[in-house]
Write a protein that holds these residues in place. Structure first.
Motif, short mmCIF file in Angstrom:
data_model
loop_
_atom_site.label_atom_id
_atom_site.label_comp_id
_atom_site.label_asym_id
_atom_site.label_seq_id
_atom_site.Cartn_x
_atom_site.Cartn_y
_atom_site.Cartn_z
N ALA A 32 17.05 113.63 3.09
CA ALA A 32 18.27 114.36 3.39
C ALA A 32 17.97 115.78 3.87
O ALA A 32 18.59 116.27 4.83
CB ALA A 32 19.18 114.39 2.16
N GLY A 35 16.80 115.82 7.32
CA GLY A 35 17.85 115.46 8.27
C GLY A 35 18.97 116.46 8.41
O GLY A 35 19.80 116.33 9.33
N ASN A 357 23.64 111.30 12.95
CA ASN A 357 22.53 111.74 12.10
C ASN A 357 22.99 111.99 10.67
O ASN A 357 22.26 111.72 9.71
CB ASN A 357 21.91 113.01 12.68
N VAL A 361 21.46 110.42 7.24
CA VAL A 361 21.08 111.24 6.09
C VAL A 361 21.91 110.87 4.87
O VAL A 361 21.38 110.72 3.75
CB VAL A 361 21.25 112.74 6.42
#
Length: 413
Positions: A32, A35, A357, A361
């Motif tokens: 995470a 990202g 994205n 994530v």
């Protein structure tokens, strides 16, 4: 250029951390953090569109600069001696790299959408996705093997060397024969002032057009479906990879090689074929068919979760899954491109990609939490069920529209 660090961080390093005994939540948090810059990628879209003009090629100045900065950020990984003990530092280094990589990605997408005709976008997206897949294969399978046999330092060094080579290659490629290799200064720049003013719209107008383009009913409906599929895909593959390493005790390198190595050529060929098919039958039709295939795979394969201890079945599932994301992206990206408005196409598409994205994530983080309460097979069946529900709604909606259109036609005088 984008695929190599992505494969290295999100597959090779993530699996390495899992193999070293870190919890699913810790690995999910690492993914995470890496990202996050891709989530806020939409911030850069208007800036790139506002200052798109350059004598070295429109938007190319953004690509070259950010690629070089990404290379410098990659060099900072060489200071890491123990990725497990220095997880915070590793996360920070990849976070910084992701900031520059996300701007580079936005610039490339904006350049592509502005120069590629609509009837060729399926094929172009297929080639772009194909290159990304090759990069992921090299980053996940190739760099994972170096990480496994020689250590983190040499894996990071190899990545940095590759990024430098690709940066120099990008710089020497001309978009147009009239493009220069050297930026304009002084009197030379004045000659380009008029063209620059015409090609660089105001920020206020850009944000207004961007907001109107994203918030239309068609845009919200279309992207909502795409976002759900990407989130489910991310949740499943993170859970499955963690299950193989943590529960079934597979070597982390074996999982990374399977995720990014074996089947890459076949996946690339299928992806390129999918691009041609998207141009022929229409991207939206291909998207629906891929969604049907994905939900069928998730439900059927995860229903066999008790048999995952048999390696041939687990390996086959992992290789087959390598086709899912590329095929869906080949279909979904042209659909999103068709929604983008002229002059803000870069900003709008970047906003869509930032949200995609975010789905990846969020999926990684949610899978880490879900694994504390549910098994990977249960999580996979739930993901398949969600996609199946959306497919049913889409089919019913399209059937209703056909009936309404037929009714209107028959009622004509």
């Amino acid at each position: 250029m984008q695929g190599i660090p992505s494969g290295f961080a999100l597959t090779a390093v993530a699996n390495y951390l899992t193999g070293k005994g870190l919890s699913s939540q810790s690995v999910g948090t690492f993914v995470a953090v890496v990202g996050i810059p891709w989530i806020i990628q939409f911030i850069w879209g208007p800036v790139i569109d506002r200052y798109q003009f350059s004598v070295i090629g429109h938007r190319k100045q953004w690509i070259v600069l950010t690629q070089f900065m990404a290379f410098l950020a990659s060099l900072s990984l060489l200071l890491i001696s123990d990725p497990v003990k220095q997880l915070g530092t590793v996360s920070l280094a990849f976070f910084i790299h992701s900031n520059f990589a996300s701007v580079q990605d936005a610039s490339v997408d904006a350049m592509a959408i502005s120069v590629v005709p609509e009837n060729e976008r399926g094929r172009v997206n297929a080639f772009m996705r194909g290159g990304y897949l090759l990069g992921i294969a090299l980053g996940s399978a190739g760099l994972s093997s170096i990480l496994y046999h020689y250590g983190f330092y040499y894996a990071a060094l190899t990545q940095s060397a590759l990024l430098l080579v690709f940066t120099l290659s990008t710089y020497v490629i001309r978009l147009d024969q009239g493009d220069s290799y050297i930026p304009a200064f002084g009197k030379q720049r004045k000659g380009f002032a008029a063209a620059e003013k015409a090609d660089n719209p105001g920020l206020g107008w850009l944000f207004k057009q961007l907001y109107q383009g994203i918030t239309t009913r068609k845009s919200l409906h279309t992207f909502g479906i795409i976002a759900l599929v990407y989130t489910c895909n991310s949740i499943f593959i993170r859970s499955y990879a963690y299950h193989l390493i943590h529960t079934l005790h597979w070597p982390y390198n074996a999982v990374s090689v399977l995720q990014g190595g074996w089947g890459t050529l076949a996946t690339l060929l299928v992806t390129l074929g999918g691009g041609v098919l998207a141009d022929r039958i229409g991207a939206s039709k291909l998207q629906l068919r891929v969604m049907i295939g994905v939900c069928f795979f998730l439900i059927s394969f995860n229903s066999l979760g008790a048999l995952w201890s048999h390696r041939p079945l687990s390996i086959s599932g992992l290789i087959l899954w390598n086709f899912a994301d590329p095929l869906f992206s080949v279909a979904a990206m042209p659909v999103l491109m068709s929604l983008c408005r002229e002059k803000v196409e870069g900003s709008q598409f970047t906003a869509y990609m930032a949200l995609v994205n975010f789905c990846d994530v969020a999926g990684a983080y949610l899978s880490g939490l879900a694994m504390n309460y549910l098994s990977a097979p249960v999580i996979g069946v739930c993901c398949g069920g969600l996609i199946l529900g959306v497919v049913i709604i889409i089919c019913f909606s399209r059937r209703q529209k056909r009936r309404e259109a037929l009714s209107e036609f028959t009622n004509l005088p």
